[in-house]
Design an enzyme around this catalytic site. Structure first.
Site: not given
Lengths: 640, 250
Positions: A44, A333
């Protein structure tokens, strides 16, 4: 202060397009009059800093590592999602949006997630143009693999080092801007405070990690791309240096913290081997494409991987395939982690500690051949063998869940601006796109979406209203912030107690893992809160920090970070206590279905919890951003 | 197991530095090398002594931050691993382990085992990229790249920038590091436009940073944790000669 998420009006698919059009622009000749600070150089941060530089802004880019190329995005293995539908298997922007919002257990924002899915396709184009060597098939076109929580193949990858290649792509774009002079790089420099003047973020205070010098930097806007806070658990898959300090200091200056309790526990990590353990190593989720997860049906104490073959096929419980036939080993997950914990809690765990399950490749090797498996996962298998001494080509891997990612983070609006004007948060540092659980291969997507394709538009809209004048760093606000930072460092150095910084960090980690880890309940959280309070008090009386400020001092660096982790831990516990439902990675034992799956309570908890700092030792104040779902129907997540 | 460590201690860049000896006991074979140093540092800290400073971050062998010269070899005795992935089962009870920083004039020591590798960043800044701005690029599948070429580019692109190649080289040359990036981009169609200027600029920067010349001993590839091969240096040389012959850039 009221929360305004600034979600644009109009149909979901048009929101981003119309928002971009309505955003104000800064004339190209005027961009050079604005300075932007970007803290962090992961996907980012590097992509944002590079893109700002290309647009013509003056950028200062900071990282605590010795080079921007080290940021922990580099360790992401498996891949990056994009709705390219190159496989002709029914993918679309809407499907990626839908999978992401469902995978996040309906605790994310529709508009943000749809935008993420929209720009995902541009990311792949951008990375290829930069020379990122994605995997290709024999015709020369891009290859894809499947990841958890999706029934299409939309994950692009570069062997088991996708994060590395994407980060090096962003780093190369950043380096190019450094060469042009548009970006100035500050490596081995840690942000220790944000400076707010007239209600707007106007700069930061940093410590030079080589000389100890405390410096101020002034700008027209500040972007925090400082990653997640998984290291609050001491043991996690994060890098040793990953920390919450920048985000936490921003929180203490008025930025709300969103959903701090949402933690992702990754199902496939190498189990803990002893007290000396400093970090946990992830084995990519992509392994679940070919590996089968199992435990013996009847508990076998201390079963070694080398003896796994002795357990006959009919005595094995492939529990994910049994319970979730539609998704099998590729359930999301949180579901995979919780099931591993349940098996181990039932005494069926394997290995010396009983805190592990098998991930077995023998069927895949038989089916596809050794060379194919080697080609797909070679580096991961080598890494596993290096760490454990076991050869996964000959025996199953042993895996156990570990803290991996934090969906929570600084609260941001649709423009990625925090509740402090001019202060932005991007990538893992913000809370915005993954709801209560992140799907595999979506972190890389979000980091690059924020940096390449969202911030460059939204920051212009803000800067267009800013005057050009720069605030000198001898301004009172900078001086005050510098003094606070220096005083705190002096305090840490002067305590000279008996316990090391790591002692405190490990203790905090134990409390968090025990009470705010894979399963949480009201009683445990209450206890955790008391324990953390006591730990914080003890820290400030009894920590031993060696050396001086005016030198490279890793003991001091850690102390600064751990002090913030302790405060954050308390907020995480508050948030987990407040949310009396289970959702995604947040599992409250009081709220489960008869089958033991996470049970959401949509009437009461369909909101983002945004916490406002209230001062030292005070409980934070809760603000609620109600989540509105206009395009998806909330259902109990099912992967059966 | 019990071990004797001889570790380079140097207070800062101006200090002369010297070896100091430390005993560590009860080392588990399952510990990583850096965890063994963590244990030493915790003991030192408890005794009020300055812990040994060393660079490390991901501890997964990919960030390239860890960088120790262990018993005369960068990243220690095992092939194709970084120091953070080296485990104590590679040593035995009673061993003496000598730990030094990378030694090269282009990598000055900050403190103890921590060195300054910003020269690598400047080599990349000189040309280790494709000149494209964000946005306005073609669809990813418009550029077909044969699998064999993509695979070779990936072999080169795996470089983690740790600097072991420089530390192992008797001339402290950064040829393998520079070659890895030149080679990756020279192989790919995206890198063709700036092929000549890139290699000239990156080599010029490498020389300016004070790295030595390459004499093709291959010590760099032998210690490279990512096993980046000599063929990339060969490609850099071809690229460089080609550039010098074909262009008047730089």
């Amino acid at each position: 202060m009221a929360l305004d998420s600034k979600i644009p009006e109009g149909p979901l698919a048009d929101k981003w397009t119309s928002h971009k059009f309505k955003s104000k622009l800064v004339n190209p000749a005027n961009k050079r009059k604005y300075d932007i600070i970007v803290v962090g150089t992961g996907l980012a941060g590097a992509s944002a800093a590079a893109s700002f530089g290309e647009l013509g802004y003056n950028v200062k880019s900071f990282c605590f590592q010795d080079s921007p190329r080290r940021a922990h995005s580099i360790a992401a293995q498996g891949g990056i999602n994009a709705a390219k539908n190159y496989q002709n298997d029914g993918d679309s922007v809407f499907r990626l949006f839908y999978d992401t919002i469902k995978g996040g257990d309906y605790r994310g924002r529709e508009a943000n997630i749809h935008r993420l899915a929209e720009v995902s396709v541009n990311i792949i184009d951008q990375c290829v143009a930069q020379g990122v060597p994605f995997a290709r098939d024999y015709g020369g076109l891009l290859d894809n693999r499947s990841f958890g929580g999706a029934q299409v193949s939309r994950t692009f990858y570069a062997r088991g080092q996708t994060g590395q290649q994407l980060l090096l792509g962003a780093y190369s774009a950043l380096s190019r801007q450094v060469a042009t002079g548009k970006v100035k790089l500050y490596a081995r420099t840690e942000m220790l405070d944000v400076v707010i003047i007239d209600g707007q973020a106007r700069g930061i205070v940093t410590r030079n990690l080589i000389t100890g010098e405390i410096e101020s930097h002034s700008a027209h806007a500040v972007v925090l791309a400082t990653g997640g806070y998984g290291n609050v658990f001491f043991l996690s898959t994060n890098a040793m240096g990953s920390n919450v300090t920048a985000a936490w200091r921003a929180h203490k200056k008025g930025a709300f913290f969103g959903n701090p309790c949402y933690t992702q526990i990754h199902p496939t990590c190498i189990p803990v081997s002893g007290d000396h353990q400093s970090k946990l190593t992830l084995m990519s989720e992509s392994l679940r494409n070919d590996g089968r997860i199992w435990v013996p049906k009847e508990a076998v104490k201390g079963l070694k991987a080398a003896d796994a073959a002795k357990i006959a096929e009919e005595d094995r419980d492939y529990y994910l395939e049994r319970k979730y036939p539609a998704f099998g080993n590729l359930v999301p997950r949180d579901v995979a982690s919780r099931n591993a914990k349940q098996m181990c809690d039932a005494g069926k765990g394997v290995g010396a500690t009983g805190l592990a399950v098998f991930l077995d490749f023998s069927d895949a090797i038989k089916r596809d051949g050794l060379e194919t498996i080697k080609g797909k996962y070679g580096n991961l298998f080598d890494m596993y063998q290096q760490i454990t001494g076991d050869n996964p080509y000959e025996m199953p891997m042993m895996i156990y869940p570990a803290v991996h990612y934090t969906m929570g983070g600084l609260w941001v609006d649709y423009n990625l601006m925090t509740s402090v004007p001019g202060l932005y948060a991007a990538g893992e540092a913000n809370f915005s796109d993954h709801g209560a659980n992140r799907l595999g291969a979506s972190a890389l997507m979000q980091g690059l979406a924020d940096g390449y394709f969202v911030l460059p538009y939204t920051i212009g809209d803000y800067l267009a209203n800013m005057p050009y004048d720069k605030i000198p760093t001898d301004h009172e606000a900078f001086q005050t912030a510098e003094k606070e930072v220096k005083d705190r460092i002096q305090k840490l150095l002067s305590i000279n107690g008996t316990k090391t910084v790591d002692d405190f960090h490990k203790e905090l980690g134990h409390i968090m893992w025990e009470h705010c880890g894979m399963a949480r309940n009201a009683e445990g959280l209450k206890l955790a809160k008391e324990k953390i309070k006591a730990l914080r008090e003890e820290f400030w009386k009894n920590v031993k920090v060696l050396g001086d400020n005016e030198e490279m001092n890793m003991s001091l660096e850690k102390a600064n970070r751990v002090a913030d982790f302790i405060e954050l831990g308390e907020l995480m516990v508050d948030d987990a206590f407040n949310r009396r439902e289970s959702c995604g990675g947040h599992f409250r034992e009081e709220s489960q279905t008869p089958e033991g799956e996470a049970l959401r309570i949509d009437d009461e908890f369909s909101y983002v919890a945004a916490w406002e700092y209230q001062g030292e030792g005070q409980d934070a104040k809760l603000h609620k951003e109600e989540l509105e779902f206009e395009n998806v129907k909330l259902t109990q997540r099912s992967y059966k | 197991m019990n071990l004797k460590l001889k570790i380079w201690r140097q207070k800062n860049a101006n200090d002369k530095g010297a070896f100091e000896s430390y005993d560590v006991s009860d080392v588990s074979p399952d510990m990583s090398f850096l965890e063994m140093l963590d244990v030493l540092n915790e003991d030192l800290s408890r005794d009020g002594k300055d812990p040994v400073h060393f660079d490390h971050d991901c501890r997964e062998g990919i960030c390239g931050m860890c960088s120790l010269y262990i018993n005369g070899k960068p990243h220690g005795p095992k092939d194709a691993v970084t120091t953070c992935q080296l485990h104590m089962r590679s040593f035995k009870d009673g061993d003496i382990i000598v730990i030094e920083p990378w030694r090269a004039s282009a990598f000055p020591v900050h403190k103890d085992l921590v060195v300054d590798r910003s020269s690598f960043d400047r080599i990349i800044q000189a040309g280790g990229y494709v000149n494209v701005n964000t946005g306005g690029v073609p669809d990813a599948n418009e550029i077909a790249i044969p699998k064999t070429i993509a695979d070779q580019a990936m072999d080169a692109a795996q470089c983690i920038g740790c600097g072991a190649c420089v530390a192992a080289c008797k001339n402290a040359s950064a040829m393998l590091f520079t070659a890895a990036k030149v080679s990756q981009l020279a192989l790919l169609p995206q890198g063709q436009t700036e092929r000549h200027t890139r290699v000239e600029r990156m080599v010029a920067q490498m020389e300016e940073e004070g790295f030595g010349n390459c004499t093709n001993t291959g010590a760099c590839s032998a210690v490279c944790p990512k096993e980046i091969g000599q063929e990339h240096i060969a490609r850099l040389n071809r690229e460089y000669i080609g550039a010098k012959a074909a262009s008047d850039n730089v």
